[in-house]
Design a protein around this motif. Structure first.
Motif, mmCIF file in Angstrom:
data_model
loop_
_atom_site.group_PDB
_atom_site.id
_atom_site.type_symbol
_atom_site.label_atom_id
_atom_site.label_comp_id
_atom_site.label_asym_id
_atom_site.label_seq_id
_atom_site.Cartn_x
_atom_site.Cartn_y
_atom_site.Cartn_z
ATOM 1 N N ARG A 86 -49.561 22.857 -32.009
ATOM 2 C CA ARG A 86 -50.945 23.130 -31.612
ATOM 3 C C ARG A 86 -51.684 21.882 -31.150
ATOM 4 O O ARG A 86 -52.409 21.900 -30.153
ATOM 5 C CB ARG A 86 -51.705 23.774 -32.774
ATOM 6 C CG ARG A 86 -51.112 25.066 -33.297
ATOM 7 C CD ARG A 86 -52.008 25.716 -34.330
ATOM 8 N NE ARG A 86 -52.594 24.737 -35.252
ATOM 9 C CZ ARG A 86 -53.539 25.029 -36.139
ATOM 10 N NH1 ARG A 86 -54.022 26.263 -36.207
ATOM 11 N NH2 ARG A 86 -54.017 24.120 -36.949
ATOM 12 N N THR A 87 -51.554 20.788 -31.898
ATOM 13 C CA THR A 87 -52.292 19.571 -31.571
ATOM 14 C C THR A 87 -51.884 19.017 -30.217
ATOM 15 O O THR A 87 -52.730 18.680 -29.381
ATOM 16 C CB THR A 87 -52.092 18.506 -32.666
ATOM 17 O OG1 THR A 87 -52.627 18.993 -33.899
ATOM 18 C CG2 THR A 87 -52.782 17.209 -32.291
ATOM 19 N N MET A 91 -54.168 18.697 -26.773
ATOM 20 C CA MET A 91 -54.350 17.423 -26.101
ATOM 21 C C MET A 91 -53.881 17.502 -24.648
ATOM 22 O O MET A 91 -54.508 16.947 -23.737
ATOM 23 C CB MET A 91 -53.598 16.323 -26.846
ATOM 24 C CG MET A 91 -54.156 16.005 -28.223
ATOM 25 S SD MET A 91 -53.191 14.747 -29.095
ATOM 26 C CE MET A 91 -53.460 13.330 -28.030
ATOM 27 N N LEU A 121 -56.970 11.689 -29.576
ATOM 28 C CA LEU A 121 -56.517 12.444 -30.744
ATOM 29 C C LEU A 121 -57.650 13.332 -31.262
ATOM 30 O O LEU A 121 -58.784 12.861 -31.429
ATOM 31 C CB LEU A 121 -56.076 11.506 -31.873
ATOM 32 C CG LEU A 121 -54.702 10.866 -31.763
ATOM 33 C CD1 LEU A 121 -54.496 9.884 -32.913
ATOM 34 C CD2 LEU A 121 -53.597 11.925 -31.781
ATOM 35 N N PRO A 122 -57.380 14.615 -31.540
ATOM 36 C CA PRO A 122 -58.424 15.479 -32.092
ATOM 37 C C PRO A 122 -58.958 14.918 -33.402
ATOM 38 O O PRO A 122 -58.206 14.474 -34.272
ATOM 39 C CB PRO A 122 -57.679 16.802 -32.327
ATOM 40 C CG PRO A 122 -56.529 16.774 -31.374
ATOM 41 C CD PRO A 122 -56.113 15.338 -31.293
ATOM 42 N N ARG A 166 -50.841 12.820 -36.780
ATOM 43 C CA ARG A 166 -51.185 13.186 -35.406
ATOM 44 C C ARG A 166 -50.671 12.164 -34.407
ATOM 45 O O ARG A 166 -50.283 12.512 -33.284
ATOM 46 C CB ARG A 166 -52.695 13.350 -35.288
ATOM 47 C CG ARG A 166 -53.211 14.590 -36.014
ATOM 48 C CD ARG A 166 -54.701 14.772 -35.881
ATOM 49 N NE ARG A 166 -55.133 16.034 -36.466
ATOM 50 C CZ ARG A 166 -56.397 16.418 -36.565
ATOM 51 N NH1 ARG A 166 -57.364 15.621 -36.105
ATOM 52 N NH2 ARG A 166 -56.707 17.568 -37.102
ATOM 53 N N ASP A 171 -47.565 18.535 -36.158
ATOM 54 C CA ASP A 171 -48.549 19.544 -36.552
ATOM 55 C C ASP A 171 -47.771 20.796 -36.952
ATOM 56 O O ASP A 171 -47.362 21.581 -36.089
ATOM 57 C CB ASP A 171 -49.520 19.850 -35.424
ATOM 58 C CG ASP A 171 -50.587 20.868 -35.839
ATOM 59 O OD1 ASP A 171 -50.523 21.362 -36.984
ATOM 60 O OD2 ASP A 171 -51.477 21.162 -35.025
#
Length: 338
Positions: A86-87, A91, A121-122, A166, A171
């Motif tokens: 997901r991450t 991105m 990065l979130p 991350r 993730d």
């Protein structure tokens, strides 16, 4: 047992005007994969892993199909990111220009991540990035090669663990589908304007069959059908009918859908797309079916159940109505369902 690599897509929807249209877009994606997570107001996340075998497409091409469906049926432009989690997918979507798709193939996450700035990065805001920058840490790659203990002294234990995870592109969280939709809709966008009533008839047969499969697969029934026809001039008409009793039985759905088609009186209309929508959904175990003394219906339901078991085991194209046999592959390429 080998675990299949995951393929997660994150789609940014551009210029979505209202909640109803957003909900339609999310529902449209649910025929590509049952693993759809709404991220209102302008994004949607898909786990494509289990859908690749059915569509026989690469992950990238399946994302392009999803974007094409959004554009063809709802005139929604989108950009997308595709990755193993997901991450990374989010991105990649953020890095995509409008209309583009950024794919991070499995095993190439570090190559793509490491040159990027920390703020990509979130969850990393300006304050955290400034703090890390004082220690010479400006890129994701520098964070990935910094010992976790060092990061803990700079930002604290919990943020350091998340930051390190991350930065490595990890993730493990799954795509979490939303609650069952309030309606189901099957859509078909034609490759060219169609004037042939026989093709309109066959298209509606296919849509009704898809609705029936979806209902039985989700153990639900419908009490109301709506058929919408879109024309070459971008206008549309629709008809709605309440069923005599809630059902998930494809022949009953087909009968009603064809009646709706007949009431539209299309004749030589230039049809661009058709949508069959099922509303008034309820759990199948809460639906009472009127008893019938006709053994034909019982045999038909038994055959339908056997066909559903075959589809579950061998894929949704393993069994299909004989009337759709000639254009099965054509529909596979053009059927748009939401």
């Amino acid at each position: 047992m080998t675990t299949r690599p995951r393929h997660i897509a994150h789609l940014h929807l551009h210029a979505v005007p209202d909640k109803e249209r957003y909900d339609d877009a999310v529902e449209l994606m649910s025929d590509i994969t049952p693993h759809v997570q709404a991220l209102p107001p302008h994004a949607v996340r898909l786990d494509l892993t289990s859908a690749l075998r059915y569509f026989d497409l690469s992950p990238y091409d399946l994302v392009q199909l999803a974007k094409l469906r959004l554009k063809a049926l709802y005139d929604i432009d989108s950009s997308a990111g595709l990755a193993a989690n997901r991450t990374l997918a989010a991105m990649a979507a953020d890095a995509s220009a409008p209309g583009d798709t950024t794919w991070i193939p499995d095993g190439q996450a570090a190559t793509w991540l490491h040159p990027r700035p920390l703020t990509a990065l979130p969850g990393i805001g300006h304050t955290t990035a400034t703090t890390l920058g004082r220690y010479g840490l400006h890129t994701i790659g520098q964070i990935a090669t910094t010992p976790t203990a060092t990061l803990q002294r700079i930002v604290g234990a919990a943020p350091a663990r998340l930051l390190a995870e991350r930065a490595q592109g990890h993730d493990p969280h799954p795509v979490t589908p939303q609650e069952p939709a309030a309606h189901l809709a099957a859509d078909l966008a034609l490759e060219r304007d169609c004037l042939d009533p026989a093709q309109h008839h066959r298209a509606v047969l296919g849509l009704a069959d898809r609705i029936g499969q979806r209902l039985r697969g989700e153990h639900r029934t419908t009490g109301r059908l709506t058929l919408t026809v879109r024309y070459a001039d971008h206008s549309s008409t629709h008809r709605t009918r309440t069923l005599t009793e809630p059902t998930d039985h494809s022949p009953a759905l087909t009968t009603t859908a064809l009646e709706l088609l007949h009431t539209l009186g299309l004749q030589r209309a230039r049809v661009r797309a058709l949508t069959l929508r099922a509303d008034d959904l309820r759990p199948a175990h809460h639906t009472h079916r009127q008893l019938s003394l006709d053994p034909t219906e019982d045999r038909a339901r038994a055959a339908e159940a056997a066909a559903d078991r075959a589809r579950h085991r061998f894929g949704t194209t393993a069994v299909h109505p004989a009337t759709l046999a000639d254009d099965r592959h054509h529909h596979h390429a053009t059927q748009l369902t939401g």
